[in-house]
Write an enzyme that holds these catalytic residues in place. Structure first.
Site, PDB file in Angstrom:
ATOM      1  N   CYS A  79       0.918  46.939  32.556  1.00  8.83           N
ATOM      2  CA  CYS A  79       0.728  48.137  31.732  1.00  8.83           C
ATOM      3  C   CYS A  79       1.641  48.092  30.486  1.00  8.83           C
ATOM      4  O   CYS A  79       1.399  47.315  29.591  1.00  8.83           O
ATOM      5  CB  CYS A  79       0.956  49.395  32.568  1.00  8.83           C
ATOM      6  SG  CYS A  79       0.077  50.834  31.910  1.00  8.83           S
ATOM      7  N   HIS A 169      -2.649  48.895  37.203  1.00  3.84           N
ATOM      8  CA  HIS A 169      -1.578  48.870  38.196  1.00  3.84           C
ATOM      9  C   HIS A 169      -2.074  48.235  39.501  1.00  3.84           C
ATOM     10  O   HIS A 169      -2.755  48.887  40.292  1.00  3.84           O
ATOM     11  CB  HIS A 169      -1.058  50.291  38.467  1.00  3.84           C
ATOM     12  CG  HIS A 169      -0.269  50.855  37.335  1.00  3.84           C
ATOM     13  ND1 HIS A 169       1.081  50.613  37.176  1.00  3.84           N
ATOM     14  CD2 HIS A 169      -0.639  51.631  36.288  1.00  3.84           C
ATOM     15  CE1 HIS A 169       1.512  51.226  36.078  1.00  3.84           C
ATOM     16  NE2 HIS A 169       0.489  51.852  35.524  1.00  3.84           N
ATOM     17  N   GLU A 171      -0.297  47.538  42.042  1.00  3.03           N
ATOM     18  CA  GLU A 171       0.541  47.924  43.172  1.00  3.03           C
ATOM     19  C   GLU A 171       0.030  49.152  43.913  1.00  3.03           C
ATOM     20  O   GLU A 171       0.436  49.410  45.051  1.00  3.03           O
ATOM     21  CB  GLU A 171       1.981  48.165  42.703  1.00  3.03           C
ATOM     22  CG  GLU A 171       2.189  49.352  41.784  1.00  3.03           C
ATOM     23  CD  GLU A 171       1.952  49.043  40.310  1.00  3.03           C
ATOM     24  OE1 GLU A 171       2.390  49.828  39.452  1.00  3.03           O
ATOM     25  OE2 GLU A 171       1.316  48.012  40.007  1.00  3.03           O
ATOM     26  N   SER A 224      25.285  58.785  62.532  1.00  2.64           N
ATOM     27  CA  SER A 224      24.620  60.087  62.496  1.00  2.64           C
ATOM     28  C   SER A 224      23.630  60.259  63.625  1.00  2.64           C
ATOM     29  O   SER A 224      23.174  61.364  63.897  1.00  2.64           O
ATOM     30  CB  SER A 224      23.871  60.246  61.166  1.00  2.64           C
ATOM     31  OG  SER A 224      22.781  59.324  61.113  1.00  2.64           O
ATOM     32  N   GLY A 225      23.287  59.142  64.292  1.00  2.08           N
ATOM     33  CA  GLY A 225      22.226  59.178  65.285  1.00  2.08           C
ATOM     34  C   GLY A 225      20.891  58.765  64.698  1.00  2.08           C
ATOM     35  O   GLY A 225      19.919  58.560  65.421  1.00  2.08           O
ATOM     36  N   ASP A 228      19.095  54.624  59.931  1.00  2.00           N
ATOM     37  CA  ASP A 228      19.842  53.851  58.931  1.00  2.00           C
ATOM     38  C   ASP A 228      21.245  53.496  59.415  1.00  2.00           C
ATOM     39  O   ASP A 228      21.644  52.320  59.385  1.00  2.00           O
ATOM     40  CB  ASP A 228      19.939  54.621  57.615  1.00  2.00           C
ATOM     41  CG  ASP A 228      18.578  54.880  56.976  1.00  2.00           C
ATOM     42  OD1 ASP A 228      17.616  54.207  57.381  1.00  2.00           O
ATOM     43  OD2 ASP A 228      18.482  55.757  56.111  1.00  2.00           O
ATOM     44  N   SER A 229      22.002  54.494  59.851  1.00  2.00           N
ATOM     45  CA  SER A 229      23.379  54.210  60.278  1.00  2.00           C
ATOM     46  C   SER A 229      23.399  53.359  61.544  1.00  2.00           C
ATOM     47  O   SER A 229      24.292  52.527  61.729  1.00  2.00           O
ATOM     48  CB  SER A 229      24.166  55.509  60.487  1.00  2.00           C
ATOM     49  OG  SER A 229      23.658  56.257  61.573  1.00  2.00           O
TER      50      SER A 229
END
Length: 512
Positions: A79, A169, A171, A224-225, A228-229
């Site tokens: 683009c 585009h 994507e 944190s549960g 991610d962590s």
């Protein structure tokens, strides 16, 4: 050295999506601001120029040296990137008579080229631009058109490496063969092997962490549960073992029994975890506060205080680990994009500076779905991987109005019934996020021969892929009736249940 493709970001809303598509192809890619110099010695196999909200004809339009790029590696302009490629080589880009937005039919010109190899002769693509290339520079050939524009895709000839531009585009999902086009670019044109897998990431990360962190250094991580962590802790544990010390704080605003259950799960993973029950400190700080932002700030302040106090007991700590993921990083360096401000949870409360610790972020190059795949490669159970997102302030923002221990207990009981019903019926895994909200509303009810005057609970369930937008879930009426009856009959203090049928936007997922 790992191979990678660089995406130069000109501020397009779709830039992250290009990166996600390449990752789906097992090709590592990195988004960089357009004005950051590229280190071609770092395994770079190709470069993609993103779209942009700017016009190439704007006075302050972003500019780069495309000749330098294609002298080193193959180049693909998307683009704005395509229009800049054309204009910077002597072509003409002009404002379209009609803004080209939406589906279009891309028609190949019949000449074979590596970028469109294998795509059908006529393929649906997605347009989103106000300018068009009206005249291509010399040494350029058109490889595809559409019904509305003469140049949908082109190739610069005579360059040291293959160089393409496309005015659509690939994507987005509306470009039905867009992923195939990107696959052609990274595999056939750039020569990528496609060996970036979760297992490969784990092996590479462990080596990098071992090289980055000193042989005797202690790393502290606040759990944190959440996914991610947890995945960050497993990666670090694999790299440095018991020198990782995790702190899991109960703020009194978790789900029913969650602190003890999650703490036990962490210990079964052989993590070195310290569990801290600080619920009373949080309740005291929240006393009398009804404003949502005020509650968030109080929760954040007490978290920092408790974390600092516990971390100070750990001798020789040199590092603070965080579960920062790639969208957090991208948003902090976006170019004229909608998200120029770093996320508030990144470097929570300035902890690294206050504690004089260096920061390590093992997931900083991963998207959310990739975090889950890496977690699976590390052997993390589905009960962890498939957990719904849960807000950092916890039930503190699912209790409208001020917070008390009694209100928390009331909501925990109702929420536990709701979540258990979703799990027992198979609905939990079909939902992005679900929870109960305690409303500051009392209503009249009848139980037996007695009239009641008790509180109302709202149930929320939404479907999403990234949390940016969300639709409410159409749960079966019979199941909603069953959940409502169970909550009203088993939770003293609640006599009415309602269901939230608002989507995001205009509503948000959480009520506060």
């Amino acid at each position: 050295m790992s191979e990678k493709v660089i995406i130069l970001d000109f501020g397009s809303q779709y830039t992250q999506l290009i990166a996600r598509r390449l990752r789906e192809l097992n090709v590592f890619c990195e988004i960089q601001p357009f004005d950051k110099p590229i280190d071609y010695n770092d395994g770079v196999k190709g470069v993609i120029l993103s779209g942009s909200p700017c016009s190439v004809n704007d006075e302050d339009a972003p500019q780069i040296n495309t000749k330098e790029i294609y002298s080193k590696v193959p180049l693909l302009g998307v683009c704005y990137g395509a229009q800049y490629l054309a204009k910077s080589h002597g072509g003409i880009v002009e404002k379209s008579e009609h803004r080209e937005y939406g589906r279009a039919k891309m028609i190949q010109n019949g000449n074979h080229n590596a970028l469109l190899d294998g795509l059908t002769y006529e393929s649906q693509v997605w347009m989103s631009h106000g300018d068009s290339i009206t005249q291509l520079p010399e040494n350029t050939k058109i490889i595809a058109t559409t019904d509305s524009i003469p140049v949908a895709a082109f190739e610069l000839t005579g360059t040291e490496n293959p160089t393409y531009g496309i005015q659509f585009h690939p994507e987005v999902y509306h470009s039905t063969e867009g992923l195939e086009l990107l696959k052609n670019f990274v595999y056939s044109v750039c020569g990528c092997k496609g060996d970036w897998t979760p297992g490969h990431f784990v092996d590479e990360s462990v080596l990098e962490l071992q090289n980055e962190i000193g042989e005797q250094d202690i790393v502290i991580l606040g759990l944190s549960g959440g996914v991610d962590s947890t995945v960050a802790s497993l990666l670090l544990h694999k790299a440095i073992g018991k020198r990782l010390v995790c702190i899991f704080i109960d703020n009194g605003l978790l789900r029913k029994n969650e602190f003890h259950e999650v703490l036990e799960n962490y210990r079964q993973l052989n993590l070195n975890v310290i569990g801290i029950d600080a619920s009373e400190e949080f309740y005291n700080a929240l006393s009398g506060i009804s404003d949502p932002e005020g509650k968030r700030k109080a929760i954040g302040r007490v978290f920092v205080e408790v974390f600092q106090k516990e971390a100070a007991k750990i001798k020789d700590a040199k590092w603070l680990a965080q579960g920062t993921i790639y969208p957090d990083i991208i948003e902090s360096v976006s170019v004229k994009g909608p998200s120029a401000t770093i996320k508030s949870h990144h470097n929570v409360g300035g902890l690294p500076e206050k504690m004089h610790l260096k920061v390590v972020e093992p997931l900083k190059m991963l998207f959310k779905d990739e975090v889950r795949r890496v977690g699976k490669a590390l052997g993390l159970s589905d009960s962890f991987l498939n957990r719904h997102p849960f807000p950092g302030p916890g039930l503190g923002i699912r209790i409208l109005g001020d917070i008390t221990a009694d209100k928390v207990k009331l909501l925990q009981e109702a929420d536990a019934i709701y979540i258990e019903k979703l799990k027992s019926t198979g609905w939990y895994d079909k939902i992005w996020q679900a929870g109960a909200i305690l409303l500051p509303v009392y209503s009249v009810g009848v139980m037996g021969d007695e009239r009641t005057y008790e509180q109302v609970v709202a149930l929320r369930a939404v479907g999403s892929t990234d949390g940016m937008t969300a639709d409410w879930i159409h749960l079966p009426y019979e199941m909603l009736a069953d959940i409502s009856n169970a909550i009203i009959n088993r939770v003293k203090g609640i006599n009415r249940v309602v269901y939230d049928i608002s989507s995001k936007p205009p509503a948000t997922i959480e009520w506060e």
